[in-house]
Write a protein that holds these residues in place. Structure first.
Motif, PDB file in Angstrom:
ATOM      1  N   HIS A  72      -7.724   0.508   1.730  1.00  0.00           N
ATOM      2  CA  HIS A  72      -7.118  -0.707   1.198  1.00  0.00           C
ATOM      3  C   HIS A  72      -5.641  -0.750   1.563  1.00  0.00           C
ATOM      4  O   HIS A  72      -5.209   0.000   2.428  1.00  0.00           O
ATOM      5  CB  HIS A  72      -7.387  -0.842  -0.308  1.00  0.00           C
ATOM      6  CG  HIS A  72      -6.848   0.277  -1.145  1.00  0.00           C
ATOM      7  ND1 HIS A  72      -7.336   1.569  -1.094  1.00  0.00           N
ATOM      8  CD2 HIS A  72      -5.853   0.301  -2.068  1.00  0.00           C
ATOM      9  CE1 HIS A  72      -6.683   2.331  -1.950  1.00  0.00           C
ATOM     10  NE2 HIS A  72      -5.759   1.590  -2.559  1.00  0.00           N
ATOM     11  N   ASP A 127      -2.728  -0.220  -0.158  1.00  0.00           N
ATOM     12  CA  ASP A 127      -1.658   0.418  -0.929  1.00  0.00           C
ATOM     13  C   ASP A 127      -0.696   1.238  -0.048  1.00  0.00           C
ATOM     14  O   ASP A 127      -1.099   1.764   0.982  1.00  0.00           O
ATOM     15  CB  ASP A 127      -2.269   1.332  -1.997  1.00  0.00           C
ATOM     16  CG  ASP A 127      -2.521   0.592  -3.307  1.00  0.00           C
ATOM     17  OD1 ASP A 127      -2.026  -0.533  -3.449  1.00  0.00           O
ATOM     18  OD2 ASP A 127      -3.219   1.153  -4.181  1.00  0.00           O
ATOM     19  N   ASP A 183       0.496   4.194  -0.592  1.00  0.00           N
ATOM     20  CA  ASP A 183       0.120   5.611  -0.440  1.00  0.00           C
ATOM     21  C   ASP A 183      -1.028   5.764   0.552  1.00  0.00           C
ATOM     22  O   ASP A 183      -1.363   6.865   0.970  1.00  0.00           O
ATOM     23  CB  ASP A 183      -0.283   6.227  -1.804  1.00  0.00           C
ATOM     24  CG  ASP A 183      -1.571   5.619  -2.335  1.00  0.00           C
ATOM     25  OD1 ASP A 183      -1.736   4.389  -2.228  1.00  0.00           O
ATOM     26  OD2 ASP A 183      -2.421   6.368  -2.853  1.00  0.00           O
ATOM     27  N   HIS A 218     -10.064   0.063  -6.427  1.00  0.00           N
ATOM     28  CA  HIS A 218      -9.505  -0.935  -7.317  1.00  0.00           C
ATOM     29  C   HIS A 218      -9.054  -2.186  -6.589  1.00  0.00           C
ATOM     30  O   HIS A 218      -8.886  -3.251  -7.175  1.00  0.00           O
ATOM     31  CB  HIS A 218      -8.288  -0.326  -8.051  1.00  0.00           C
ATOM     32  CG  HIS A 218      -7.151   0.064  -7.120  1.00  0.00           C
ATOM     33  ND1 HIS A 218      -6.094  -0.791  -6.880  1.00  0.00           N
ATOM     34  CD2 HIS A 218      -6.934   1.148  -6.363  1.00  0.00           C
ATOM     35  CE1 HIS A 218      -5.244  -0.217  -6.029  1.00  0.00           C
ATOM     36  NE2 HIS A 218      -5.738   0.950  -5.699  1.00  0.00           N
ATOM     37  N   ASP A 234      -9.877   5.464  -3.549  1.00  0.00           N
ATOM     38  CA  ASP A 234      -9.369   5.755  -4.893  1.00  0.00           C
ATOM     39  C   ASP A 234     -10.496   6.034  -5.898  1.00  0.00           C
ATOM     40  O   ASP A 234     -10.226   6.473  -7.016  1.00  0.00           O
ATOM     41  CB  ASP A 234      -8.513   4.580  -5.401  1.00  0.00           C
ATOM     42  CG  ASP A 234      -7.096   4.623  -4.831  1.00  0.00           C
ATOM     43  OD1 ASP A 234      -6.651   5.726  -4.442  1.00  0.00           O
ATOM     44  OD2 ASP A 234      -6.446   3.562  -4.776  1.00  0.00           O
TER      45      ASP A 234
HETATM   46 FE   LIG Z   1      -4.833   2.427  -4.355  1.00  0.00          FE
END
Ligand SMILES: [Fe+2]
Ligand SMILES: [Fe+2]
Lengths: 256, 204
Positions: free
Chosen positions: A76, A78, A80, A143, A162
């Motif tokens: 995704h 994000d 990180d 998420h 995640d």
């Molecule tokens: Fe994430």
């Protein structure tokens, strides 16, 4: 210092993980990067944030020819997960990055251009790697709203982003989950807060339960193996998620 | 490891450019005032009749100078905006360079082709620094030219002050306008002086 460790190896087909960095800057969440290789090609999953690029690259290149990495798989959007993209592209401008189609105009904020990204459709599909194919498994809303996992049917490994992530204290920070009940306490808060949709959880659990998975490999924390995979799926299916919403609307506590 | 101090040193460049940009905008505003004041002066001098003809000529020339100042600032603005993008590019190269420099281990550095990558980044940074040096020198030159325009403007405003005395009944009003013009031009010169000093400091 991070290290490259082998999770699966069968001929030229391998899964390796760059895990555990006790010296990581404490403000940064620790991440696992998985390197899937077959033949002459390799794919790196969720290569991580900008700040940890030097340690990830050091660990990878110490035991592997980084020029073989042709693909990046971003579960995704994000930071990180993929904010190091510009540095990977600096190393190899020909790298291509898979990610949900919905992030097509977001991810270039991290670097790359129209030629870098391969947008994955919501339903997922198959992607090639050195002559074989890997399965892109939809995991939307778990998420992120555009979220994918990566399944390797040969190795029976699911990279789950995640999902399954745990924020483990250093003393319990082993490569594999040793004691499920102990471990899952470090995953509970994260899953309740970061996963927003019960429907998405159940849908994923149903599909995951039907897959043959020896190793469930999350982006954070220890890897689930053997019976712990199914234990995790069952635990997740039972979990009440969306805790952020309930903090704002306590009356939903009962409803959920 | 990178440090905040190092990053602050690097962003100092950007801050200097922002200050230069502010200075230029200040000059444009004041030059516009000069232009208007000189126009007013020309109009008032009409009321002074033929005696104020010298004042009128000085005011017209001052208007011309204010136009040339505004044109010069236009050029400076273009230079400054290229400098902003070049400084940003250099910072990005520098930042990436820092990350690659933090890669550890003989084998990893060799496998990762680090000498090539670091060399390329250093080459890019050197090129950008040279380009920024050129831009800085061009800005300095243009600021110096604009300062010479200010000198001319000051001379003209002094002669306008002298000529104001011949304005008959309008003399006090003309004198006031001439003083205002001189004041504005001094302020332009001061700002340009600061811009030039900033450029000299950045170049050192
Ligand atoms: Fe994430
Ligand atoms: Fe994450």
């Amino acid at each position: 210092m991070k290290r490259l460790e082998t999770l699966y190896s069968q001929g030229s087909h391998q899964w390796q993980v760059i895990a555990r960095d006790p010296e990581r800057a404490t403000a940064l969440i620790d991440t696992n990067e998985y390197l899937v290789s077959h033949g002459n090609e390799a794919m790196l999953t969720d290569p991580g944030g900008l700040e940890i690029f030097p340690v990830v690259f050091s660990a990878l290149a110490a035991g592997f020819d980084p020029r073989r990495v042709k693909w990046i798989f971003a579960s995704h959007q994000d930071p990180d997960v993929i904010s190091s993209l510009s540095l990977w592209l600096e190393f190899n401008p020909a790298l291509r990055c898979y990610a949900s189609r919905i992030w097509g105009s977001f991810l270039p904020h991290y670097g790359g251009d129209g030629g870098t990204f391969i947008g994955l459709p919501d339903e997922g599909g198959k992607i090639p790697l050195g002559g074989i194919e890997l399965d892109v498994v939809p995991a939307h809303y778990l998420h992120s709203s555009g979220n994918f996992h990566l399944y390797d049917a040969r190795a029976r490994i699911l990279f789950s982003g995640d999902v399954g992530a745990a924020l483990t204290p250093p003393e319990e920070d082993a490569l594999f989950v040793a004691d499920f009940d102990r471990h899952i306490r470090h995953a509970a808060g994260f899953h309740r807060r970061f996963m927003g949709s019960k429907a998405a959880v159940l849908d994923w659990c149903e599909r995951a339960a039907a897959m043959e998975i020896d190793l469930l490999c999350p982006q954070h924390g220890s890897v689930y193996q053997g019976a712990d995979v199914m234990r995790f799926i069952n635990w997740f299916a039972e979990l009440e998620v969306g805790s952020g919403l309930r903090a704002v609307r306590p009356e939903l506590q009962q409803a959920a | 490891m990178h440090s905040n101090i190092e990053m602050a040193a690097r962003s100092a460049d950007l801050h200097a450019i922002v200050r230069i940009g502010d200075g230029i905008r200040g000059v444009v505003d004041t030059a516009r005032e000069v232009n208007l004041a000189a126009l007013n002066a020309m109009l008032s001098s009409r009321r002074g009749g033929d005696n104020a003809v010298g004042f009128r000529v000085a005011s017209a020339e001052l208007r011309e100078i204010s136009h040339r100042l505004m044109d010069a600032m236009q050029d400076l603005t273009v230079l400054v905006s290229s400098m902003v993008s070049e400084v940003a590019q250099r910072q990005r190269r520098q930042r990436n360079h820092d990350y690659f420099q933090r890669v550890e281990g003989e084998r990893a550095r060799a496998n990762g082709n680090l000498p090539d990558i670091l060399g390329r980044q250093e080459g890019d940074m050197a090129r950008l620094s040279a380009l920024l040096g050129q831009r800085r020198r061009a800005l300095h030159l243009k600021a110096s030219r604009a300062l010479r325009l200010c000198d001319q403007g000051l001379t003209l405003s002094r002669s306008a002050l002298v000529e104001a005395a011949y304005g008959g009944a309008s003399a006090p009003a003309l004198k006031q306008v001439a003083e205002q013009l001189a004041q504005s031009i001094r302020s332009v010169a001061e700002t340009l002086g600061r811009v030039r000093a900033e450029l000299e400091e950045a170049g050192s």
